[in-house]
Motif scaffolding. Structure first.
Motif, PDB file in Angstrom:
ATOM      1  N   ALA A  72      15.234  -8.109   7.170  1.00 13.70           N
ATOM      2  CA  ALA A  72      15.179  -9.507   6.496  1.00 13.70           C
ATOM      3  C   ALA A  72      14.000 -10.241   6.865  1.00 13.70           C
ATOM      4  N   LEU A  73      13.770 -10.237   8.161  1.00 19.12           N
ATOM      5  CA  LEU A  73      12.579 -11.118   8.333  1.00 19.12           C
ATOM      6  C   LEU A  73      11.453 -10.678   7.924  1.00 19.12           C
ATOM      7  N   ARG A  74      11.192  -9.102   7.961  1.00 21.39           N
ATOM      8  CA  ARG A  74       9.941  -8.707   7.617  1.00 21.39           C
ATOM      9  C   ARG A  74       9.764  -9.066   6.139  1.00 21.39           C
ATOM     10  N   ILE A  75      10.836  -8.720   5.340  1.00 21.72           N
ATOM     11  CA  ILE A  75      10.609  -9.119   3.973  1.00 21.72           C
ATOM     12  C   ILE A  75      10.261 -10.687   3.764  1.00 21.72           C
ATOM     13  N   VAL A 109       1.130  -1.090  -0.141  1.00 22.20           N
ATOM     14  CA  VAL A 109       0.057   0.014  -0.071  1.00 22.20           C
ATOM     15  C   VAL A 109       0.927   1.178   0.006  1.00 22.20           C
ATOM     16  N   LYS A 110       0.474   2.266  -0.689  1.00 20.75           N
ATOM     17  CA  LYS A 110       1.328   3.517  -0.938  1.00 20.75           C
ATOM     18  C   LYS A 110       0.413   4.772  -0.905  1.00 20.75           C
ATOM     19  N   GLY A 143       1.773  -7.189   2.097  1.00 25.85           N
ATOM     20  CA  GLY A 143       3.088  -7.584   2.723  1.00 25.85           C
ATOM     21  C   GLY A 143       3.959  -6.518   2.745  1.00 25.85           C
ATOM     22  N   SER A 144       3.723  -5.451   2.129  1.00 25.58           N
ATOM     23  CA  SER A 144       4.679  -4.198   2.149  1.00 25.58           C
ATOM     24  C   SER A 144       3.773  -2.834   2.129  1.00 25.58           C
ATOM     25  N   VAL A 145       4.656  -1.885   2.791  1.00 25.45           N
ATOM     26  CA  VAL A 145       4.209  -0.543   2.844  1.00 25.45           C
ATOM     27  C   VAL A 145       5.229   0.327   2.287  1.00 25.45           C
ATOM     28  N   PRO A 172       3.265  -6.388  10.763  1.00 23.05           N
ATOM     29  CA  PRO A 172       4.445  -7.363  10.559  1.00 23.05           C
ATOM     30  C   PRO A 172       5.331  -7.298   9.339  1.00 23.05           C
ATOM     31  N   GLY A 173       4.852  -6.615   8.220  1.00 22.31           N
ATOM     32  CA  GLY A 173       5.458  -6.703   6.764  1.00 22.31           C
ATOM     33  C   GLY A 173       6.670  -5.637   7.005  1.00 22.31           C
ATOM     34  N   TRP A 174       7.160  -5.433   5.701  1.00 19.11           N
ATOM     35  CA  TRP A 174       8.268  -4.332   5.603  1.00 19.11           C
ATOM     36  C   TRP A 174       7.924  -3.366   4.947  1.00 19.11           C
TER      37      TRP A 174
END
Length: 732
Positions: free
Chosen positions: A319-322, A192-193, A234-236, A266-268
């Motif tokens: 790295a874990l978040r990715i 999301v962005k 998964g990512s922001v 929890p994501g990256w």
């Protein structure tokens, strides 16, 4: 096909996914973990033989990296532990292919503008659109989609609004969240962005967006919170701009306190391309991945770890978040591989459904739908004989079936990156649906000639276009290339004139009183031509509702002029080579963006948020409002017209002393004469306000004003409900 897990099963699946992600990351060396945190451009322009001006960054000039598919970003695989390469494609409107030269000849299904998707007020359709996009990305080998534009459309001249889902946090968050969930259901990570308050393109690299915490929490951050809760991206992606003095990608409040702290995300966090400005401060704030730029800060990460400036544990966490983001959507167990099967017809059907449900009939004096007695029709302008417009910039899709460019007033890289017209002709589609009619075309280049043709026709249809694109805000709120004058001339010659607008923003309409109908088609996508024709002829009744307020004048806005915009300065797509001095961007409207600002100032817009006509009529009656711990409204909705149609009933609620907020809606399809009892339950998040003193959410006890209606301010069914007080943090 996706399946819905029970809460317990979902929690177990997340735990299993997290355990596998930890095992994978702990098996990596420090260098391998750092490698995940550094994105490189997934394309290079030199190898394509394109003439490049000096303003093009060095990172875009090199050759495409080995293993990259040709897209926005690429991170090599860590094959030793089973981590696939990160193949990142621009998205939201389809699998992006900027300028068509990232991957020569690669086409994709072109979705309508996200504003059109928001105008459907249909979460199931938003998820279906995401499912289609995720399936196509996966089949092309991409496992990260840079989709999910949640920024509120506070500035109606913002060149990137067509990528976003409107001015209301509940609508934007729910629509984008549903689309993200659809993408990720196909084992493709979605972002999301642009987090956050990226409200305009002018000065996006340098401006400081300033807003107090309560207003920010109740508006733009609320939209992201809702989208993240619904879509679980998964990512922001953090934005270019500063927020209250600090860049978004090194902002501890934004990334650490709110996103990873309060929301427990929890994501990256990845930076927008070239949006990082430091190493240790960015990592401390919460940035996990630096996206391509000419002077990479993360290039010195290993040395910073060795000097003790950054801990090895912080690298492991990033790295874990990715890896966790990839594991959570099944992108590791179900790897994306180029050459997969794509059902182009089925995907085009989804795009057409979005176009049909997202078009908004703004005005209709009985001109539409086309009556059978209308036998002589003149179609004018907008390249309607050839195709339909899309928005420009990194989200640009090269549609299946081919395209052409409108290069008027553009040269160099601006001409190469001109917004694309997909070859989906409204004129041809109209002729196919009305073979009994004489339908002639005029390009609109001569208003007097077009007016003369219209005078002798039973009906005139003027197609008007305005291209919007990333990196540039509109200089004027009107139509370019003399189209306002063209419409006025045609409307004066024949009042039975319908105007079809292919725009990515609201526009002013000085000719509105001279025409009989206005259809807002946005950028209508892969099958835009047939979709427009089906609405005009009445094969399908319009059902879209505005996700943005259309102002009557720019003086009604919180900022009558775009801050920082110099109309005499050079303008370039993507903001390439445009230098703007840093400036403060204030938001006097605060949380009251869009229709809430209009209510607060008692200004009357041209068309309200939520407005949209159909080819039938709907009546509201028998409102019963329920309060207490929550709030809901029950009423009877009746189709009082002579044909089937869909109504979007909207619930607006105002806390004591505040302005009304959209708190829920119901999209209801009814046959002629049919009635249905409808209940709309207010989203509990819209009943809370941020308590700056206490630093938390609260709900004031007392009488809440509410109404159910066809649009913001319509008040078809006004009422009140008493709510009890809520403890801080309740219902979030």
């Amino acid at each position: 096909m996706t399946t819905t897990l029970t809460t317990a099963a979902h929690a177990q699946a997340l735990a299993d996914s997290d355990a596998r992600a930890k095992a994978m990351v702990d098996a990596m060396t420090l260098d391998e973990q750092i490698g995940l945190m550094r994105t490189q451009a997934g394309f290079g322009l030199l190898s394509l033989g394109i003439p490049l001006p000096p303003s093009v960054p060095e990172s875009m000039r090199k050759s495409t990296p080995p293993g990259a598919l040709g897209s926005a970003g690429y991170v090599p695989a860590v094959e030793r532990v089973g981590m696939p390469a990160q193949q990142m494609s621009d998205a939201s409107l389809g699998v992006g292919n900027l300028g068509g030269f990232l991957r020569r000849g690669d086409e994709a299904t072109s979705l309508p503008a996200t504003l059109a998707l928001a105008a459907t007020f249909d979460l199931d359709l938003a998820r279906a659109a995401g499912d289609m996009l995720g399936a196509e990305a996966h089949a092309k080998g991409f496992n990260v989609q840079l989709a999910g534009g949640v920024n509120l459309t506070r500035e109606p001249r913002n060149g990137r609004n067509f990528e976003y889902a409107g001015e209301d946090p509940l609508l934007a968050g729910q629509i984008v969240g549903a689309q993200v969930a659809g993408i990720q259901g196909r084992h493709v990570v979605s972002t999301v962005k642009h987090f956050a308050l990226n409200a305009q393109e002018t000065g996006r690299f340098v401006h400081d967006a300033r807003m107090d915490e309560a207003a920010l929490r109740e508006s733009d951050l609320l939209a992201f919170e809702i989208a993240i809760a619904r879509g679980k991206p998964g990512s922001v992606m953090c934005a270019y701009n500063r927020i209250n003095g600090l860049y978004a990608c090194e902002n501890p409040f934004l990334l650490g306190k709110v996103l990873k702290g309060d929301w427990k995300y929890p994501g990256w966090v990845m930076s927008d391309w070239g949006a990082s400005h430091s190493l240790a401060p960015s990592l401390a704030a919460g940035l996990d991945q630096e996206s391509p730029q000419d002077e990479p800060y993360f290039g010195g990460l290993k040395a910073a770890v060795e000097r003790g400036e950054v801990s090895a544990e912080r690298v492991r966490e990033a790295a874990l978040r990715i890896v966790r983001g990839f594991q959570s959507v099944g992108a590791i167990d179900h790897p994306a591989t180029p050459g997969g099967a794509i059902d182009k017809d089925a995907h085009a059907e989804i795009a057409e459904r979005v176009a049909l449900q997202g078009m908004v009939l703004l005005k209709n004096d009985g001109v539409l739908p086309l009556a059978t007695k209308v036998r002589k029709i003149v179609v004018i302008g907008g390249f309607a004989d050839r195709g339909v417009l899309s928005g420009g910039g990194s989200s640009q899709v090269m549609p299946y079936g081919g395209h052409f460019l409108d290069k008027r007033g553009r040269e160099g890289i601006a001409a190469v990156l001109s917004p694309v017209y997909g070859l989906s002709s409204p004129l041809e589609a109209l002729r196919a649906l009305r073979p009994d009619a004489q339908i002639i075309f005029d390009d609109g280049g001569d208003p007097a000639r077009a007016a003369a043709l219209a005078k002798d026709a039973d009906l005139a249809i003027v197609f008007a276009t305005r291209a919007e694109e990333e990196g540039m805000d509109a200089l004027s709120p009107g139509l370019p290339y003399g189209q306002d004058e063209l419409i006025a001339a045609v409307g004066a010659a024949n009042p039975k004139t319908a105007v079809v607008l292919e725009t990515g923003n609201p526009i002013l309409m000085p000719w509105l009183s001279k025409v009989g109908a206005v259809l807002q088609a946005w950028y209508p996508g892969q099958r835009g031509g047939p979709a427009i024709a089906r609405i005009l002829t009445g094969e399908v009744s319009p059902s879209g509702r505005l996700p943005m307020t259309f102002p009557a004048t720019m003086e009604q806005l919180p900022r009558p002029q775009v801050p920082g915009l110099d109309p005499t300065a050079k303008r370039a797509p993507l903001g390439l080579g445009v230098k703007v001095a840093p400036f403060a961007l204030d938001f006097p409207e605060g949380a009251d963006a869009g229709y809430r600002w209009f209510e607060r100032t008692k200004a009357r817009p041209l068309f309200s948020f939520g407005h949209g006509l159909t080819y039938t009529r709907f009546g509201y009656s028998k409102l019963a409002a329920q309060g207490g711990e929550g709030l809901s409204a029950t009423f009877t909705l009746t189709n009082t017209g002579e044909r089937a149609g869909a109504e979007v009933a909207q619930l607006y609620v105002a806390p004591p002393g505040g302005v009304h907020r959209l708190a829920g809606w119901a999209r209801v399809e009814l046959a002629p004469g049919e009635s249905r009892q409808v209940t709309i339950t207010a989203d509990p998040r819209l009943l809370l306000s941020w308590d700056a003193k206490a630093g938390g959410w609260s709900r004031e006890a007392g009488a809440y004003d509410l109404y159910v209606g066809k649009a913001a301010g319509s008040r078809d069914l006004p009422g009140k409900a008493k709510l009890t007080a809520a403890t801080q943090g309740a219902s979030r």
